[in-house]
Design an enzyme around this catalytic site. Sequence first.
Site, PDB file in Angstrom:
ATOM      1  N   GLU A  29       2.201   7.661   5.362  1.00  0.00           N
ATOM      2  CA  GLU A  29       0.433   7.653   5.109  1.00  0.00           C
ATOM      3  C   GLU A  29       0.093   8.667   6.335  1.00  0.00           C
ATOM      4  O   GLU A  29       0.567   8.807   7.426  1.00  0.00           O
ATOM      5  CB  GLU A  29      -0.048   6.519   5.611  1.00  0.00           C
ATOM      6  CG  GLU A  29      -1.686   6.329   5.535  1.00  0.00           C
ATOM      7  CD  GLU A  29      -2.112   4.833   5.773  1.00  0.00           C
ATOM      8  OE1 GLU A  29      -3.101   4.528   5.442  1.00  0.00           O
ATOM      9  OE2 GLU A  29      -1.342   4.120   6.957  1.00  0.00           O
ATOM     10  N   HIS A  31      -1.767  10.388   9.438  1.00  0.00           N
ATOM     11  CA  HIS A  31      -2.182   9.827  10.508  1.00  0.00           C
ATOM     12  C   HIS A  31      -2.741  10.861  11.357  1.00  0.00           C
ATOM     13  O   HIS A  31      -2.585  11.031  12.677  1.00  0.00           O
ATOM     14  CB  HIS A  31      -1.129   9.249  11.245  1.00  0.00           C
ATOM     15  CG  HIS A  31      -0.877   7.701  10.894  1.00  0.00           C
ATOM     16  ND1 HIS A  31      -0.041   7.533   9.800  1.00  0.00           N
ATOM     17  CD2 HIS A  31      -1.046   6.490  11.395  1.00  0.00           C
ATOM     18  CE1 HIS A  31       0.201   6.143   9.548  1.00  0.00           C
ATOM     19  NE2 HIS A  31      -0.459   5.648  10.642  1.00  0.00           N
ATOM     20  N   ASP A  40       4.162   4.242  10.715  1.00  0.00           N
ATOM     21  CA  ASP A  40       4.143   2.840  10.248  1.00  0.00           C
ATOM     22  C   ASP A  40       5.592   2.308   9.719  1.00  0.00           C
ATOM     23  O   ASP A  40       5.832   1.199   9.421  1.00  0.00           O
ATOM     24  CB  ASP A  40       3.111   2.570   8.653  1.00  0.00           C
ATOM     25  CG  ASP A  40       1.553   2.830   9.071  1.00  0.00           C
ATOM     26  OD1 ASP A  40       1.236   3.055  10.144  1.00  0.00           O
ATOM     27  OD2 ASP A  40       0.828   2.996   8.091  1.00  0.00           O
ATOM     28  N   HIS A 115       1.674  -1.646   8.518  1.00  0.00           N
ATOM     29  CA  HIS A 115       0.743  -0.939   7.590  1.00  0.00           C
ATOM     30  C   HIS A 115      -0.074  -2.242   7.017  1.00  0.00           C
ATOM     31  O   HIS A 115       0.122  -3.097   6.328  1.00  0.00           O
ATOM     32  CB  HIS A 115       1.306  -0.350   6.279  1.00  0.00           C
ATOM     33  CG  HIS A 115       0.653   0.354   5.536  1.00  0.00           C
ATOM     34  ND1 HIS A 115      -0.473   1.499   5.704  1.00  0.00           N
ATOM     35  CD2 HIS A 115       0.303   0.324   4.130  1.00  0.00           C
ATOM     36  CE1 HIS A 115      -0.723   1.899   4.711  1.00  0.00           C
ATOM     37  NE2 HIS A 115      -0.609   0.994   3.705  1.00  0.00           N
ATOM     38  N   GLU A 117      -2.715  -2.484   4.863  1.00  0.00           N
ATOM     39  CA  GLU A 117      -2.832  -2.711   3.420  1.00  0.00           C
ATOM     40  C   GLU A 117      -1.503  -3.698   2.851  1.00  0.00           C
ATOM     41  O   GLU A 117      -1.643  -4.077   1.759  1.00  0.00           O
ATOM     42  CB  GLU A 117      -2.856  -1.510   2.811  1.00  0.00           C
ATOM     43  CG  GLU A 117      -4.402  -0.894   3.037  1.00  0.00           C
ATOM     44  CD  GLU A 117      -4.233   0.183   4.422  1.00  0.00           C
ATOM     45  OE1 GLU A 117      -5.352   1.110   4.564  1.00  0.00           O
ATOM     46  OE2 GLU A 117      -3.548  -0.039   5.122  1.00  0.00           O
ATOM     47  N   HIS A 172      -6.789   3.520  13.140  1.00  0.00           N
ATOM     48  CA  HIS A 172      -5.832   4.249  12.393  1.00  0.00           C
ATOM     49  C   HIS A 172      -5.829   5.551  12.943  1.00  0.00           C
ATOM     50  O   HIS A 172      -6.768   6.254  13.001  1.00  0.00           O
ATOM     51  CB  HIS A 172      -6.206   4.196  11.037  1.00  0.00           C
ATOM     52  CG  HIS A 172      -5.234   5.108  10.079  1.00  0.00           C
ATOM     53  ND1 HIS A 172      -4.195   4.780   9.545  1.00  0.00           N
ATOM     54  CD2 HIS A 172      -5.504   6.218   9.598  1.00  0.00           C
ATOM     55  CE1 HIS A 172      -3.529   5.883   8.914  1.00  0.00           C
ATOM     56  NE2 HIS A 172      -4.340   6.792   8.935  1.00  0.00           N
ATOM     57  N   GLU A 177      -1.650   3.647  17.871  1.00  0.00           N
ATOM     58  CA  GLU A 177      -0.351   4.492  16.964  1.00  0.00           C
ATOM     59  C   GLU A 177       0.036   5.631  17.686  1.00  0.00           C
ATOM     60  O   GLU A 177       1.431   5.968  17.998  1.00  0.00           O
ATOM     61  CB  GLU A 177      -0.783   4.695  15.813  1.00  0.00           C
ATOM     62  CG  GLU A 177      -0.823   3.405  14.919  1.00  0.00           C
ATOM     63  CD  GLU A 177      -1.249   3.481  13.465  1.00  0.00           C
ATOM     64  OE1 GLU A 177      -0.631   3.065  12.568  1.00  0.00           O
ATOM     65  OE2 GLU A 177      -2.424   4.334  13.385  1.00  0.00           O
TER      66      GLU A 177
END
Length: 256
Positions: A29, A31, A40, A115, A117, A172, A177
């Site tokens: 994904e 970032h 992730d 992650h 989701e 996010h 992160e």
Amino acid sequence: MIDELAWTEYRRRVQDERQPVLLPLGALEQHGPHMSMNPDVIIPTAISAAVARNIGALVAPPFAYGAKSQQKSGGGNHLCGTTSLDGHTLSLALKDVLKEFGRHGVRRVAVMNGHYENMPFATEGIELAIQELKWAGIEDFHVLVISYWDFVTEDTIGQVFPADFTGWDVEHGGILETSLMLHLKPELVDMALAPAQPPAKFPPYTVFPPLPAWTPPSGCLSSPAAATAAKGKLLFDVTVAGISAALRGEPYFQPS
């Protein structure tokens, strides 16, 4: 790491020593422009490895693809580079892997999620695996699901975030992160490209297909500009300590 063991050594560890397995669950994904697309995966895998050393566990190869990025938590699946599985695909793949672990003799698994989701689809896969293992006569297979950010303490939040904490839902590509990646894989972060921006704001509903204008142009939902490797080490240490203590103290995760 399970994949680095000979099968006979793996068998000894899971059947004779009854070692648990930690399974990182990640995603590919975007970032933001300042960081690689694999936090992730890298973050939960590194946390799993450190926790495994603390509690005498094995670490499985991570899931490198995850459920579809959602706009209000990951920027959205429309962004280039984000490469996702359909939810039912993730559920079935996780179910199959867990069933294989059960067949090998593993009886305790901690799914280490990186992650957001993934969670509803991971839950479905876990429940299906337990159901099908019971049909095969395996009644004592137990799974814990952990999202590592839930182990960041309030004291740590106060030290890491320079202003008011806006919540994990818009973190996010932000300080959390980015700091962890600066600690774990600094070569994959370029802070010169870290966007300085206010946290994203969304209406109290979701639209499909997503409206690209809702997502900040950077793909980040908050600014990573205040991220540092020192903050990353603090975050890493507190999550590893908290998760290790939780797994040691959880009766459901002890050998039956």
